[in-house]
Design a protein around this motif. Structure first.
Motif, PDB file in Angstrom:
ATOM      1  N   GLY A  24       0.765  -1.239   0.000  1.00 55.00           N
ATOM      2  CA  GLY A  24       0.000   0.000   0.000  1.00 55.00           C
ATOM      3  C   GLY A  24       0.793   1.284   0.000  1.00 55.00           C
ATOM      4  N   TYR A  25       2.117   1.200   0.008  1.00 56.30           N
ATOM      5  CA  TYR A  25       2.933   2.412   0.043  1.00 56.30           C
ATOM      6  C   TYR A  25       3.077   3.039  -1.342  1.00 56.30           C
ATOM      7  CZ  TYR A  25       4.487   0.892   4.692  1.00 56.30           C
ATOM      8  OH  TYR A  25       4.531   0.509   6.007  1.00 56.30           O
ATOM      9  N   ALA A  26       3.223   4.346  -1.372  1.00 58.49           N
ATOM     10  CA  ALA A  26       3.699   5.038  -2.565  1.00 58.49           C
ATOM     11  C   ALA A  26       5.220   4.977  -2.511  1.00 58.49           C
ATOM     12  CB  ALA A  26       3.226   6.485  -2.574  1.00 58.49           C
ATOM     13  N   VAL A  27       5.860   4.608  -3.633  1.00 63.22           N
ATOM     14  CA  VAL A  27       7.292   4.328  -3.602  1.00 63.22           C
ATOM     15  C   VAL A  27       8.028   5.092  -4.701  1.00 63.22           C
ATOM     16  CG1 VAL A  27       9.064   2.532  -3.679  1.00 63.22           C
ATOM     17  CG2 VAL A  27       6.802   1.999  -2.740  1.00 63.22           C
ATOM     18  N   THR A 139      -6.188  -2.821   8.764  1.00 62.44           N
ATOM     19  CA  THR A 139      -7.641  -2.978   8.715  1.00 62.44           C
ATOM     20  C   THR A 139      -8.309  -1.984   9.659  1.00 62.44           C
ATOM     21  OG1 THR A 139      -7.614  -4.699  10.433  1.00 62.44           O
ATOM     22  CG2 THR A 139      -7.533  -5.430   8.114  1.00 62.44           C
ATOM     23  N   ILE A 140      -9.540  -1.648   9.339  1.00 62.33           N
ATOM     24  CA  ILE A 140     -10.375  -0.821  10.195  1.00 62.33           C
ATOM     25  C   ILE A 140     -11.658  -1.591  10.447  1.00 62.33           C
ATOM     26  CG2 ILE A 140     -11.612   1.365  10.415  1.00 62.33           C
ATOM     27  CD1 ILE A 140      -9.558   2.595   8.535  1.00 62.33           C
ATOM     28  N   THR A 141     -12.028  -1.724  11.710  1.00 62.08           N
ATOM     29  CA  THR A 141     -13.237  -2.472  12.054  1.00 62.08           C
ATOM     30  C   THR A 141     -14.192  -1.600  12.863  1.00 62.08           C
ATOM     31  OG1 THR A 141     -12.184  -3.359  14.054  1.00 62.08           O
ATOM     32  CG2 THR A 141     -12.037  -4.694  12.043  1.00 62.08           C
ATOM     33  N   THR A 148     -14.321  -2.374   4.392  1.00 66.02           N
ATOM     34  CA  THR A 148     -13.480  -2.539   3.206  1.00 66.02           C
ATOM     35  C   THR A 148     -13.047  -1.191   2.654  1.00 66.02           C
ATOM     36  OG1 THR A 148     -14.624  -4.582   2.638  1.00 66.02           O
ATOM     37  CG2 THR A 148     -13.343  -3.537   0.897  1.00 66.02           C
ATOM     38  N   LEU A 149     -11.726  -1.003   2.582  1.00 67.15           N
ATOM     39  CA  LEU A 149     -11.150   0.207   2.011  1.00 67.15           C
ATOM     40  C   LEU A 149     -10.154  -0.177   0.935  1.00 67.15           C
ATOM     41  CD1 LEU A 149     -10.266   2.301   5.215  1.00 67.15           C
ATOM     42  CD2 LEU A 149     -12.350   2.443   3.854  1.00 67.15           C
ATOM     43  N   THR A 150      -9.971   0.706  -0.044  1.00 69.15           N
ATOM     44  CA  THR A 150      -8.882   0.511  -0.996  1.00 69.15           C
ATOM     45  C   THR A 150      -7.568   0.831  -0.291  1.00 69.15           C
ATOM     46  OG1 THR A 150      -8.875   2.794  -1.808  1.00 69.15           O
ATOM     47  CG2 THR A 150     -10.396   1.240  -2.875  1.00 69.15           C
ATOM     48  N   ALA A 151      -6.451   0.441  -0.905  1.00 66.05           N
ATOM     49  CA  ALA A 151      -5.147   0.699  -0.299  1.00 66.05           C
ATOM     50  C   ALA A 151      -4.923   2.192  -0.085  1.00 66.05           C
ATOM     51  CB  ALA A 151      -4.041   0.112  -1.169  1.00 66.05           C
ATOM     52  N   ARG A 152      -5.312   2.997  -1.057  1.00 68.34           N
ATOM     53  CA  ARG A 152      -5.077   4.437  -0.923  1.00 68.34           C
ATOM     54  C   ARG A 152      -6.020   5.070   0.083  1.00 68.34           C
ATOM     55  NH1 ARG A 152      -3.224   7.314  -6.163  1.00 68.34           N
ATOM     56  NH2 ARG A 152      -1.287   6.343  -5.455  1.00 68.34           N
ATOM     57  N   ASP A 190     -10.317  15.222  -2.494  1.00 68.43           N
ATOM     58  CA  ASP A 190     -11.709  15.405  -2.055  1.00 68.43           C
ATOM     59  C   ASP A 190     -12.524  14.142  -2.306  1.00 68.43           C
ATOM     60  OD1 ASP A 190     -11.463  18.258  -1.397  1.00 68.43           O
ATOM     61  OD2 ASP A 190     -11.142  18.491  -3.539  1.00 68.43           O
ATOM     62  N   VAL A 191     -12.237  13.464  -3.409  1.00 67.99           N
ATOM     63  CA  VAL A 191     -12.952  12.231  -3.737  1.00 67.99           C
ATOM     64  C   VAL A 191     -12.684  11.169  -2.683  1.00 67.99           C
ATOM     65  CG1 VAL A 191     -13.131  10.326  -5.395  1.00 67.99           C
ATOM     66  CG2 VAL A 191     -12.994  12.697  -6.213  1.00 67.99           C
ATOM     67  N   TYR A 192     -11.400  10.986  -2.306  1.00 67.82           N
ATOM     68  CA  TYR A 192     -11.059   9.975  -1.305  1.00 67.82           C
ATOM     69  C   TYR A 192     -11.628  10.322   0.067  1.00 67.82           C
ATOM     70  CZ  TYR A 192      -7.916   7.513  -4.457  1.00 67.82           C
ATOM     71  OH  TYR A 192      -7.395   6.777  -5.497  1.00 67.82           O
ATOM     72  N   ILE A 193     -11.598  11.590   0.432  1.00 61.43           N
ATOM     73  CA  ILE A 193     -12.190  12.009   1.705  1.00 61.43           C
ATOM     74  C   ILE A 193     -13.685  11.697   1.711  1.00 61.43           C
ATOM     75  CG2 ILE A 193     -12.796  14.006   3.126  1.00 61.43           C
ATOM     76  CD1 ILE A 193      -9.924  13.273   3.504  1.00 61.43           C
ATOM     77  N   SER A 194     -14.344  11.947   0.585  1.00 61.77           N
ATOM     78  CA  SER A 194     -15.773  11.650   0.479  1.00 61.77           C
ATOM     79  C   SER A 194     -16.044  10.161   0.649  1.00 61.77           C
ATOM     80  CB  SER A 194     -16.293  12.130  -0.881  1.00 61.77           C
ATOM     81  OG  SER A 194     -17.651  11.786  -1.055  1.00 61.77           O
ATOM     82  N   TYR A 195     -15.214   9.327   0.010  1.00 59.25           N
ATOM     83  CA  TYR A 195     -15.370   7.883   0.155  1.00 59.25           C
ATOM     84  C   TYR A 195     -15.213   7.461   1.611  1.00 59.25           C
ATOM     85  CZ  TYR A 195     -14.894   7.385  -4.953  1.00 59.25           C
ATOM     86  OH  TYR A 195     -15.075   7.459  -6.302  1.00 59.25           O
TER      87      TYR A 195
END
Length: 217
Positions: A24-27, A139-141, A148-152, A190-195
Motif C-alpha cells: 500500500g505504500y507510494a514508492v 484494517t479498520i473495524t 473494506t477500504l482501498t489501499a489508498r 476530495d474524492v477519497y475524503i468523500s469515500y
C-alpha cells in the motif's frame, strides 16, 4: 505513506518496490546515492530504505549529509552485517539496520515501527470514535466487522489517524500519498475524503476550510 528506496541493484530495487507497493505504500526509487540524496532532500518521505554500497555517493555519506538537515526515518538495508557496520550506521543517524538477505515480513514490520514512532504512536492499534484501526493488519473495524477500504483510502486515513488532532494540509497529504510518477487531479483528495466519510462516518474527518483536514482528538 511514501517511501524512498535507494538501491543500486536493479533486480532488488524492483523487488523492494513491488513489496512496498503491494503493501500500500507510494514508492520512489533511486539507483545511486546522488539521486537518492537529492530526492530525500526534496520530498518529505515517511521512511527511506538505504543501501550502503552505492555508486556516486555511498550510503554512509548519503546518511551523514541527509542528517544535516532532515530527520526522515532511515532503515539501512545492507549485505554488510558486521557488528562494526551496524554500530556505525546507527551512530551516524540510521534509525534501524537490517541485513541482507531479508525476510519480507520483517522488513515491513520494521518500516511500520519506524513510521509509528516518528508520528509519536507507540501502539499498533488506534481507537477513533467507534472504529478500531489495526496498523499491522492494515484494517479498520466497527463492532468487529471489517470495513473494506482501498489501499489508498486506508493510507489516507492512517496518515490522518497517526497525526490525530493536527490539521494536515492538502499539500502534505499529496506529498505523502502519491509517488513522483503519479499524475493526479486537483480534486482527487476530495474524492477519497468523500469515500472515507461514507464508509467510516461523516463526522470522523473534519474539513478546516483553507487549511486542510483533521481527525479530532
Amino acid at each position: 505513506m511514501r517511501i524512498l528506496v535507494i538501491e543500486d541493484q536493479a533486480d532488488l530495487r524492483r523487488l523492494l518496490q513491488g513489496i512496498l507497493e503491494e503493501d500500500g505504500y507510494a514508492v520512489d526509487v533511486a539507483a545511486d546515492g546522488a539521486d537518492g540524496l537529492a530526492k530525500a532532500q526534496v520530498w518529505p518521505y515517511d521512511a527511506i530504505v538505504l543501501d550502503l554500497m552505492l555508486p556516486k555517493i555511498d550510503g554512509w555519506d548519503v546518511l551523514e549529509q541527509l542528517r544535516e538537515t532532515h530527520k526522515t526515518p532511515v532503515l539501512i538495508l545492507s549485505a554488510r552485517d558486521a557488528l562494526a557496520d551496524r554500530v556505525l550506521g546507527l551512530d551516524i543517524g540510521a534509525d534501524d539496520y537490517l541485513s541482507k538477505p531479508f525476510e519480507r515480513p520483517e522488513l515491513l514490520a520494521r518500516l511500520r515501527a519506524l513510521i509509528r514512532r516518528t508520528a509519536g504512536q507507540a501502539k499498533s492499534t488506534l481507537t477513533i470514535k467507534n472504529l478500531q484501526v489495526d496498523l499491522i493488519g492494515r484494517t479498520i473495524t466497527r463492532d468487529d466487522e471489517i470495513i473494506t477500504l482501498t489501499a489508498r483510502e486506508y493510507m489516507l486515513f492512517e496518515y490522518l489517524a497517526l497525526h490525530r488532532g493536527k490539521v494536515v494540509t492538502r499539500t502534505e497529504l499529496y506529498d505523502h500519498l502519491f509517488d513522483e510518477n503519479d499524475e493526479t487531479l486537483s480534486n482527487l483528495l476530495d474524492v477519497y475524503i468523500s469515500y472515507l466519510r461514507k464508509k467510516l462516518g461523516a463526522d470522523v474527518i473534519e474539513t478546516r476550510r483553507g487549511l486542510g483536514y483533521v481527525i479530532p482528538e
